[in-house]
Design an enzyme around this catalytic site. Structure first.
Site, PDB file in Angstrom:
ATOM      1  CD  GLU A   1      46.463  23.479 -15.602  1.00  0.00           C
ATOM      2  OE1 GLU A   1      45.936  22.780 -14.716  1.00  0.00           O
ATOM      3  OE2 GLU A   1      46.632  23.092 -16.766  1.00  0.00           O
TER       4      GLU A   1
ATOM      5  CG  ASN B   1      43.569  25.907 -16.659  1.00  0.00           C
ATOM      6  OD1 ASN B   1      44.512  25.301 -17.124  1.00  0.00           O
ATOM      7  ND2 ASN B   1      42.537  25.299 -16.081  1.00  0.00           N
TER       8      ASN B   1
ATOM      9  CG  PHE C   1      54.566  11.865 -12.105  1.00  0.00           C
ATOM     10  CD1 PHE C   1      55.227  11.448 -10.967  1.00  0.00           C
ATOM     11  CD2 PHE C   1      54.356  13.225 -12.295  1.00  0.00           C
ATOM     12  CE1 PHE C   1      55.667  12.362 -10.023  1.00  0.00           C
ATOM     13  CE2 PHE C   1      54.787  14.150 -11.363  1.00  0.00           C
ATOM     14  CZ  PHE C   1      55.457  13.725 -10.219  1.00  0.00           C
TER      15      PHE C   1
ATOM     16  CB  THR D   1      44.337  23.430 -11.535  1.00  0.00           C
ATOM     17  OG1 THR D   1      43.994  22.940 -12.840  1.00  0.00           O
ATOM     18  CG2 THR D   1      45.088  22.376 -10.760  1.00  0.00           C
TER      19      THR D   1
END
Length: 316
Positions: free
Chosen positions: A255, A209, A284, A207
């Protein structure tokens, strides 16, 4: 559109039709003001312009109550360039300027300095020290200072008046699709790509940032289908706004995972356009569960491939 400010406006002596306001977001209400200013200027064979300030006026008048911005100055200028304006006039809103009486603001700034012949305003336009100037005062001095006043009625959508504050709240609620309709384009944030902790790369989804200015409004925490713009190129992306609870992060971050992008990205400027909200940010139970959900988010985002070719958001 030629840019004028305190350093070069005095050399410009062309008479103008000027749309006046803060123009944060340049939403469909603001766009109506601009379109009317351009049309009137064309009919009267004058130059069309927008006059606003580089900072939101509240930042000087009430810094503790200043609203988060929908558009930075650079974004505002880019949006205004998409209209047929002759001039974009941007002054610093200084303490000295904030103390100027409404009468002096009309005569010294609008008429003598900017050569205004027609003022185009919304019904709630305020100006001068403590916002004591209003549309009625603008009309009152029009005969004295030889200009006209054109008042544009409020623009409504689904029975509600369109305003920057309404759009700001929609963005913060995560109602990006409605905010986009009122902006007539995708809401976006811009910033520089900086190094993060590399968590996305560990998952197999690197990703970018994005370092965003603190004064800019951010969408509600969650995951979004977005369009990433890098050096004029568009990419479908999936953007997370939040704290990454699965990793126990405490700092809010933006992100984005950019699909089909290769190359060194750190230090580059990026604009993230928000298309649709996918889901809330979730903690999660395992990295595998997070990975499976990210795969679903990416597959969903791929169904928006038509946004790669769109130049502007189109109201449907």
């Amino acid at each position: 559109m030629i840019i004028l400010d305190e350093t070069n406006f005095s050399a410009n002596l062309e008479e103008k039709v000027i749309a006046l306001g803060n123009f944060d977001g340049v939403h469909i209400g603001h766009q109506k003001l601009i379109e009317d200013a351009v049309s009137i200027a064309r009919d009267k064979k004058l130059k069309s312009a927008v006059f606003t300030f580089k900072q939101h006026t509240s930042k000087i008048l009430e810094p503790d109550k200043a609203p988060e911005l929908i558009t930075t100055l650079s974004q505002k200028i880019e949006v205004l360039k998409s209209f047929s304006l002759d001039y974009g006039i941007f002054f610093d809103f200084t303490k000295e300027l904030s103390l100027l009486s409404p009468e002096r603001f009309i005569k010294d700034i609008l008429v003598d300095s900017l050569k205004m012949k027609v003022a185009v305003v919304g019904p709630n336009y305020r100006f001068g020290h403590k916002g004591l100037g209003d549309v009625e005062m603008l009309k009152k001095y029009s005969s004295i200072c030889s200009y006209e006043v054109h008042v544009v009625p409020k623009v409504t959508y689904e029975g509600i008046t369109v305003s920057s504050s309404l759009i700001r709240e929609l963005i913060k609620e995560g109602n990006i699709e409605k905010a986009n309709v009122l902006l007539n384009r995708y809401f976006s944030i811009e910033g520089k790509i900086v190094k993060g902790k590399g968590m996305g790369k560990i998952l197999g989804f690197p990703t970018a940032n994005v370092e965003v200015l603190e004064e800019v409004v951010l969408p509600k925490r969650g995951v979004y289908v977005t369009r990433a713009k890098i050096k004029g190129n568009n990419f479908i992306s999936v953007t997370n706004v939040g704290f990454k609870p699965t990793f126990g992060e405490t700092r809010l971050s933006v992100e984005t995972h950019i699909l089909d992008f290769e190359g060194y990205i750190y230090g580059k400027c990026i604009e993230i356009e928000f298309v649709k909200r996918i889901r809330d940010e979730i903690k999660f139970e395992s990295l595998q569960a997070l990975k499976e959900q990210v795969l679903k988010d990416i597959e969903y985002a791929k169904s928006f491939k038509d946004i790669l070719q769109q130049k502007h958001y189109v109201i449907k």
